[in-house]
Enzyme design. Structure first.
Site, PDB file in Angstrom:
ATOM      1  N   GLY A  47       0.842  -1.190   0.000  1.00 21.17           N
ATOM      2  CA  GLY A  47       0.000   0.000   0.000  1.00 21.17           C
ATOM      3  C   GLY A  47       0.873   1.235   0.000  1.00 21.17           C
ATOM      4  O   GLY A  47       2.091   1.161   0.221  1.00 21.17           O
ATOM      5  N   GLN A  52       3.234   9.974   1.476  1.00 22.07           N
ATOM      6  CA  GLN A  52       4.544   9.328   1.338  1.00 22.07           C
ATOM      7  C   GLN A  52       5.289   9.795   0.092  1.00 22.07           C
ATOM      8  O   GLN A  52       6.511   9.629   0.015  1.00 22.07           O
ATOM      9  CB  GLN A  52       4.396   7.808   1.310  1.00 22.07           C
ATOM     10  N   CYS A 100       7.012  -0.590   6.206  1.00 21.49           N
ATOM     11  CA  CYS A 100       6.521   0.635   5.574  1.00 21.49           C
ATOM     12  C   CYS A 100       7.602   1.146   4.633  1.00 21.49           C
ATOM     13  O   CYS A 100       8.783   1.155   5.003  1.00 21.49           O
ATOM     14  CB  CYS A 100       6.214   1.679   6.649  1.00 21.49           C
ATOM     15  N   LEU A 101       7.198   1.563   3.447  1.00 17.40           N
ATOM     16  CA  LEU A 101       8.172   2.067   2.480  1.00 17.40           C
ATOM     17  C   LEU A 101       8.857   3.339   2.982  1.00 17.40           C
ATOM     18  O   LEU A 101       9.928   3.695   2.488  1.00 17.40           O
ATOM     19  CB  LEU A 101       7.495   2.318   1.130  1.00 17.40           C
ATOM     20  N   HIS A 142      -3.116   0.692   8.465  1.00 15.18           N
ATOM     21  CA  HIS A 142      -1.768   1.235   8.290  1.00 15.18           C
ATOM     22  C   HIS A 142      -1.790   2.412   7.313  1.00 15.18           C
ATOM     23  O   HIS A 142      -1.210   3.471   7.593  1.00 15.18           O
ATOM     24  CB  HIS A 142      -0.837   0.120   7.787  1.00 15.18           C
ATOM     25  N   GLU A 143      -2.453   2.232   6.166  1.00 17.73           N
ATOM     26  CA  GLU A 143      -2.450   3.293   5.150  1.00 17.73           C
ATOM     27  C   GLU A 143      -3.235   4.513   5.623  1.00 17.73           C
ATOM     28  O   GLU A 143      -2.804   5.654   5.414  1.00 17.73           O
ATOM     29  CB  GLU A 143      -2.997   2.770   3.816  1.00 17.73           C
ATOM     30  N   HIS A 146      -1.420   6.894   7.848  1.00 13.59           N
ATOM     31  CA  HIS A 146      -0.538   7.860   7.184  1.00 13.59           C
ATOM     32  C   HIS A 146      -1.251   9.194   6.964  1.00 13.59           C
ATOM     33  O   HIS A 146      -0.609  10.254   6.969  1.00 13.59           O
ATOM     34  CB  HIS A 146      -0.084   7.327   5.819  1.00 13.59           C
TER      35      HIS A 146
HETATM   36 NI    NI Z   1       3.418   2.848   5.418  1.00  4.56          NI
END
Ligand code: NI
Length: 172
Positions: A47, A52, A100-101, A142-143, A146
């Site tokens: 995701g 981000q 997480c990226l 999680h997304e 953000h």
């Molecule tokens: Ni993330």
């Protein structure tokens, strides 16, 4: 379109509360979503949230088919979710490893609600309403975190269960 640079933890944009999208079907929104999918695919993410890549708007994408980063994960439908709202449908939660990226190379054990409903809109402004369990529910939480400036390390209960993935999972 293009693979964008993913901001890493420490960048203040990641800690902002993102703005709602008001103009659906705008060329800018469609270009943003295309770039988000290109970026997520290039990095094998499950995701990605718009902040981000430096865009502080309430847009997330997610989807899992066969993902080398999550070899045991059940599939999650490929989704564009804008202005999301989450309603928890159980008090029950479970722990699971997250990455997480924006926190590259690391994993942490995070407690998440196991059953929820999410609503919002797709990229054309059509409403979305779904129930999700398990890994699907985890990805959504999680997304959407953000969009409120929350990264998963901020939800860790035990810092000993946070570390480098090549050390935590040397077999992977
Ligand atoms: Ni993330």
């Amino acid at each position: 379109m293009s693979v964008r640079r993913v901001l890493k933890m420490g960048d203040p944009i990641l800690f902002k509360v993102a703005e709602p999208v008001r103009d659906f079907d705008s060329p800018g929104l469609q270009a943003l979503i295309t770039d988000m999918f290109d970026t997520m695919a290039a990095l094998s993410g499950a995701g990605l949230a718009a902040p981000q890549i430096g865009v502080s708007q309430r847009v997330v994408i997610f989807g899992v088919e066969a993902n080398p980063r999550y070899p045991d994960a059940e599939p999650v439908p490929t989704t564009v979710l804008i202005n999301p709202v989450i309603e928890f449908l159980t008090q029950h939660s479970e722990e699971g490893w997250e990455g997480c990226l924006s926190v590259p190379g690391m994993r942490g054990l995070v407690n998440r609600c196991t059953h929820l409903r999410y609503t919002g809109f797709d990229q054309h402004g059509a409403p979305i309403a779904r129930e999700a369990h398990g890994f699907h529910a985890r990805v959504v939480q999680h997304e959407c975190d953000h969009l409120d400036g929350i990264l998963y390390p901020m939800r860790l209960k035990d810092m000993r269960l946070f570390g480098y993935e090549d050390t935590l999972f040397p077999e992977m």
